[in-house]
Design an enzyme around this catalytic site. Sequence first.
Site, PDB file in Angstrom:
ATOM      1  NE  ARG A 232      85.529  61.265 -23.167  1.00 28.59           N
ATOM      2  CZ  ARG A 232      86.890  61.904 -23.075  1.00 28.59           C
ATOM      3  NH1 ARG A 232      87.557  62.873 -22.090  1.00 28.59           N
ATOM      4  NH2 ARG A 232      87.781  61.377 -23.725  1.00 28.59           N
TER       5      ARG A 232
ATOM      6  CG  HIS B 283      91.605  58.447 -20.655  1.00 30.47           C
ATOM      7  ND1 HIS B 283      90.769  59.756 -20.625  1.00 30.47           N
ATOM      8  CD2 HIS B 283      92.449  59.627 -20.470  1.00 30.47           C
ATOM      9  CE1 HIS B 283      91.104  61.271 -20.835  1.00 30.47           C
ATOM     10  NE2 HIS B 283      92.126  60.706 -20.275  1.00 30.47           N
TER      11      HIS B 283
ATOM     12  CD  GLU C 115      93.900  64.425 -25.471  1.00 33.09           C
ATOM     13  OE1 GLU C 115      95.077  63.806 -24.311  1.00 33.09           O
ATOM     14  OE2 GLU C 115      93.524  65.408 -25.203  1.00 33.09           O
TER      15      GLU C 115
ATOM     16  CG  ASN D 266      89.644  65.751 -25.349  1.00 33.25           C
ATOM     17  OD1 ASN D 266      88.942  65.431 -25.949  1.00 33.25           O
ATOM     18  ND2 ASN D 266      90.389  63.993 -24.876  1.00 33.25           N
TER      19      ASN D 266
ATOM     20  CE1 TYR E  98      91.929  69.300 -22.996  1.00 32.23           C
ATOM     21  CE2 TYR E  98      92.388  70.468 -21.415  1.00 32.23           C
ATOM     22  CZ  TYR E  98      91.650  69.566 -22.117  1.00 32.23           C
ATOM     23  OH  TYR E  98      91.181  68.297 -20.999  1.00 32.23           O
TER      24      TYR E  98
ATOM     25  CD  GLU F 251      89.531  65.309 -21.985  1.00 32.09           C
ATOM     26  OE1 GLU F 251      90.845  66.392 -21.989  1.00 32.09           O
ATOM     27  OE2 GLU F 251      90.605  64.149 -21.908  1.00 32.09           O
TER      28      GLU F 251
HETATM   29  C1  GBH Z   1      94.069  66.133 -22.034  1.00 37.32           C
HETATM   30  O1  GBH Z   1      95.163  65.318 -22.766  1.00 37.32           O
HETATM   31  C2  GBH Z   1      93.952  64.530 -21.279  1.00 37.32           C
HETATM   32  O2  GBH Z   1      92.796  63.599 -21.463  1.00 37.32           O
HETATM   33  C3  GBH Z   1      93.446  64.424 -19.774  1.00 37.32           C
HETATM   34  O3  GBH Z   1      93.993  63.676 -19.405  1.00 37.32           O
HETATM   35  C4  GBH Z   1      94.352  65.476 -18.808  1.00 37.32           C
HETATM   36  O4  GBH Z   1      93.754  66.133 -18.028  1.00 37.32           O
HETATM   37  C5  GBH Z   1      93.441  66.744 -19.553  1.00 37.32           C
HETATM   38  O5  GBH Z   1      94.233  67.126 -21.036  1.00 37.32           O
HETATM   39  C6  GBH Z   1      94.247  67.904 -19.093  1.00 37.32           C
HETATM   40  O6  GBH Z   1      95.959  68.040 -19.248  1.00 37.32           O
HETATM   41  O7  GBH Z   1     104.204  67.922 -23.864  1.00 37.32           O
HETATM   42  O8  GBH Z   1     104.792  68.989 -25.088  1.00 37.32           O
HETATM   43  O9  GBH Z   1     103.818  67.290 -25.968  1.00 37.32           O
HETATM   44  C7  GBH Z   1      94.935  67.265 -22.978  1.00 37.32           C
HETATM   45  C8  GBH Z   1      95.823  67.306 -24.716  1.00 37.32           C
HETATM   46  C9  GBH Z   1      97.992  66.452 -25.606  1.00 37.32           C
HETATM   47  C10 GBH Z   1      97.852  68.071 -23.492  1.00 37.32           C
HETATM   48  C11 GBH Z   1      99.689  66.772 -25.517  1.00 37.32           C
HETATM   49  C12 GBH Z   1      99.201  68.106 -23.092  1.00 37.32           C
HETATM   50  C13 GBH Z   1     101.260  67.592 -23.485  1.00 37.32           C
HETATM   51  C14 GBH Z   1     102.098  68.719 -24.341  1.00 37.32           C
HETATM   52  N1  GBH Z   1      97.665  66.966 -24.393  1.00 37.32           N
HETATM   53  N2  GBH Z   1     100.264  67.751 -24.316  1.00 37.32           N
HETATM   54  S1  GBH Z   1     104.184  67.906 -24.476  1.00 37.32           S
END
Ligand code: GBH
Length: 534
Positions: free
Chosen positions: A130, A176, A222, A363, A365, A436
């Site tokens: 991707r 993106h 996102e 996505n 995490y 992701e």
């Molecule tokens: C992804 O977002 C992105 O798509 C990618 O580009 C990036 O490299 C990857 O994550 C790793 O970070 O500031 O407390 O609101 C992941 C989802 C949502 C994670 C927002 C960070 C910020 C938390 N992201 N979050 S806050």
Amino acid sequence: MPPCADSPVFGLLINVFRRFYTSIECVISRHTAPIRTPAAASTSTTTTASSSARLTMSLPSDFLWGFATASYQIEGGAEQDGRAPSIWDTFCAIPGKIADGSSGIVACDSYNRYRDDIELLKKIGAKAYRFSVSWSRVIPLGGRNDPVNPAGLQYYVTLVDALLDAGITPLVTVFHWDLPDALDKRYGGLLNRTEFPLDFEHYARTLYKALPKVKHWITFNEPWCSSILGYSTGFFAPGRTSDRSKSAEGDSSREPWTVGHNLLLAHGRAVKVYRDEFKAQSDGGEIGITLNGDMCYPWDPADPADVAAVERKLEFSISWFADPIYFGKYPDSMRQQLGDRLPEFTDDERALVQGSNDFYGMNHYTANYIRSRPADAQPPDWDFMGNLETRFEDKAGNSIGEETQSFWLRPNPNGFRDLILWLTKRYNTPKIFVTENGTSVKGENDLPLEKVTEDDFRVRYFDGYVKAMAEAVSQGADVRGYMAWSLMDNFEWAEGYETRFGVTYVDYEHGQVRHPKKSAYSLKPLFESLIAKA
Ligand code: GBH
């Protein structure tokens, strides 16, 4: 710690970010899933032997797995062959916005080294890749009456052909986060309800036409991040916020909701064009949007207010976009809190947006505990979470997961299973592609090369998360693919290069050389044990 931590709005936000959430009751009881406490999940990222046996071969034989990246994070070549700046080039140039003062000007130099990337994908056994397209490389000024840049477009044509020659299925993200800067300056970019969707539609059509062999299209990555981080907190480009210590312009109470609405309209338009003009000739081509979402659990499972707050948090982050797409309306919880700050869909807009996903791009995490705020506490007008707090520990002091290099990320694999099942229930078993999933590792950037490639923490993360996903499938979820984030270390947005998410170490000091880590080789055997033989 991000910059500008001294401002009042930021102070409040960061307090909120530091906390957490979920609802075992409200989420799990609606499924056949066994009820488990998230605390049990937090101490171990591995699945028990007996459940592993059950998971064997539980993924469909045509399951697509591979790795993900994004244009601004890896390409570099910022001024090569006619590319014009995106809002991220502009944002990075403002002192204080990026932790290490860096930018994506060179990044991993994938614009010049994409053949290395494809060799790497082959070597580690990936079936899919991707990537995203840099809009300002293809249409430098961005608009529907602006010229297309043939050299920029050719890069992606060549990339897709080379991937297919290597037997790797491309999944293409149209957007993106790297909006052409010219569109931001011309009409306010994502804030413009008429111009932006039309320009996005034209850009998407340009890609569909040039890349007919692509069968998996993702309109937006996102939209929550573009809206909230770009227009509420100002952490991300274009950095607008009500916090005047960070930006001279912006209105955190309204702009993020406007932007979210416009992104949905642009998504709807791009999907309509694909379905009307390309899908029939595409031999099974599909299109969808990718949403981020963390799993949520209640801070106090015995408190109905925390249980309700869990659902509200999931609605404010995921259903904000998914409800309009699947149901044609915003969640009631959002309408109730935001009133007329949340735009209304006209009938035409609703018709465009409702039903516009062939698949759900997921996505994912991490997970959070959620604590409600007192019902009589009016949320501030910049609140974007639903009047609640997120935490890493629950009332009993259980931690949601181990620390990583990312302040917002703590591994909790069962949360992945539970969120897939939540989506499965709420949206009636949508076809899901995990677009992701991955982790940073605490202190990884400070390790010498021979240590950095021994990333056992990341190996365990993938093992736990992929098995949790397989468990969700064995309980009825329809997951068709999984892309690990990321193929290689790259520009981690506001965190610069200090935070690494790659399964491959990139040596930025010595010509962007790639060194695969242990985790790069760990996914192939993992998926081979879970995918049914054809
Ligand atoms: C992804 O977002 C992105 O798509 C990618 O580009 C990036 O490299 C990857 O994550 C790793 O970070 O500031 O407390 O609101 C992941 C989802 C949502 C994670 C927002 C960070 C910020 C938390 N992201 N979050 S806050």
